[in-house]
Design a protein around this motif. Structure first.
Motif, mmCIF file in Angstrom:
data_model
loop_
_atom_site.group_PDB
_atom_site.id
_atom_site.type_symbol
_atom_site.label_atom_id
_atom_site.label_comp_id
_atom_site.label_asym_id
_atom_site.label_seq_id
_atom_site.Cartn_x
_atom_site.Cartn_y
_atom_site.Cartn_z
ATOM 1 N N ASP A 1 0.818 -1.210 0.000
ATOM 2 C CA ASP A 1 0.000 0.000 0.000
ATOM 3 C C ASP A 1 0.850 1.258 0.000
ATOM 4 O O ASP A 1 0.387 2.325 -0.359
ATOM 5 C CB ASP A 1 -0.964 0.005 1.194
ATOM 6 N N ARG B 1 2.923 5.703 -7.707
ATOM 7 C CA ARG B 1 2.394 5.632 -6.347
ATOM 8 C C ARG B 1 1.045 4.932 -6.377
ATOM 9 O O ARG B 1 0.403 4.831 -7.425
ATOM 10 C CB ARG B 1 2.255 7.048 -5.784
ATOM 11 N N TRP C 1 -2.827 4.340 -6.352
ATOM 12 C CA TRP C 1 -4.017 5.144 -6.606
ATOM 13 C C TRP C 1 -4.700 5.374 -5.259
ATOM 14 O O TRP C 1 -4.652 4.512 -4.378
ATOM 15 C CB TRP C 1 -4.976 4.406 -7.528
ATOM 16 N N THR C 2 -5.346 6.515 -5.094
ATOM 17 C CA THR C 2 -6.046 6.817 -3.845
ATOM 18 C C THR C 2 -7.526 7.040 -4.129
ATOM 19 O O THR C 2 -7.950 7.086 -5.281
ATOM 20 C CB THR C 2 -5.483 8.096 -3.188
ATOM 21 N N THR C 3 -8.272 7.222 -3.055
ATOM 22 C CA THR C 3 -9.701 7.537 -3.187
ATOM 23 C C THR C 3 -9.934 9.046 -3.135
ATOM 24 O O THR C 3 -11.083 9.479 -3.035
ATOM 25 C CB THR C 3 -10.512 6.837 -2.081
ATOM 26 N N ARG C 4 -8.875 9.836 -3.239
ATOM 27 C CA ARG C 4 -9.041 11.292 -3.308
ATOM 28 C C ARG C 4 -9.832 11.659 -4.556
ATOM 29 O O ARG C 4 -9.729 10.992 -5.585
ATOM 30 C CB ARG C 4 -7.681 11.998 -3.322
ATOM 31 N N ASP D 1 -7.914 11.814 -7.867
ATOM 32 C CA ASP D 1 -7.556 10.503 -8.408
ATOM 33 C C ASP D 1 -8.777 9.814 -9.008
ATOM 34 O O ASP D 1 -8.697 9.234 -10.102
ATOM 35 C CB ASP D 1 -6.940 9.604 -7.328
ATOM 36 N N LEU E 1 -10.250 0.054 -7.210
ATOM 37 C CA LEU E 1 -9.100 0.397 -6.364
ATOM 38 C C LEU E 1 -8.870 -0.653 -5.288
ATOM 39 O O LEU E 1 -7.724 -0.999 -4.992
ATOM 40 C CB LEU E 1 -9.299 1.775 -5.734
ATOM 41 N N ARG F 1 -5.467 -2.816 -4.779
ATOM 42 C CA ARG F 1 -4.723 -2.913 -3.510
ATOM 43 C C ARG F 1 -4.529 -4.374 -3.127
ATOM 44 O O ARG F 1 -3.479 -4.759 -2.616
ATOM 45 C CB ARG F 1 -5.449 -2.148 -2.409
#
Length: 176
Positions: free
Chosen positions: A4, A16, A18-21, A24, A53, A57
């Motif tokens: 992660d 990097r 991916w994020t839940t921002r 993104d 996502l 992960r």
């Protein structure tokens, strides 16, 4: 570093997770909502972005050598696309390197640069070889495979149940 938090850097890129921002998720929807991208992937993702996502992960958690990264242009913060290293479905341990770039990032060498970082990570982690699979007609991705030094293996149907051009790259020999 754990899956992660795994980050890779090249001269121009930061790979990097991916994020839940919001930024993104918006870029993810834009990238995988484009027919000119998904035509080479067999269509858009079959699950909503948050589930996608979570699945990505899980790839890294299942095998610390694997992962799926947002390819960010250093200094700009723009996500150019996705790079991945994951087991091929239905295989016998073969690992795939892949890249999906947004059209606004095509033609700049980002796919090759990101894929090379992922391949180097794979070989440093002890993988003996990596594969790439490319839909017939995707000359841009076939060219990335060539730039990486991958050997064409011809058409296969063994992993994704569709005819794909397969490529393989062997890890360099270890010299004492």
């Amino acid at each position: 570093m754990g899956p992660d938090g795994a980050e890779l850097r090249t001269a121009r890129l930061r790979l990097r997770p991916w994020t839940t921002r919001r930024v993104d998720l918006a870029r993810l929807l834009d990238l995988y909502g484009r027919a000119e991208v998904t035509r080479w992937l067999g269509g858009p993702p079959s699950v909503p972005p948050l589930e996608l996502l979570a699945r990505w992960r899980a790839v890294g958690r299942a095998d610390g050598r694997a992962g799926v990264w947002a390819v960010e242009v250093a200094g700009r913060g723009t996500v150019a696309g996705t790079a991945l290293l994951k087991p091929l479905p239905g295989g016998v341990g073969e690992v795939e390197v892949g890249w999906h770039l947004h059209p606004d990032s095509w033609g700049r060498g980002y796919a090759t640069e990101a894929a090379r970082a992922v391949v180097d990570r794979a070989f440093t982690a002890g993988l003996p070889e990596v594969y790439a699979v490319v839909r017939p007609g995707n000359t841009a991705s076939a060219a990335v495979c060539a730039r990486l030094g991958m050997t064409p293996l011809g058409r296969v149907r063994r992993w994704y149940d569709v005819e794909l051009d397969a490529f393989r790259l062997l890890a360099p020999p270890v010299v004492d």
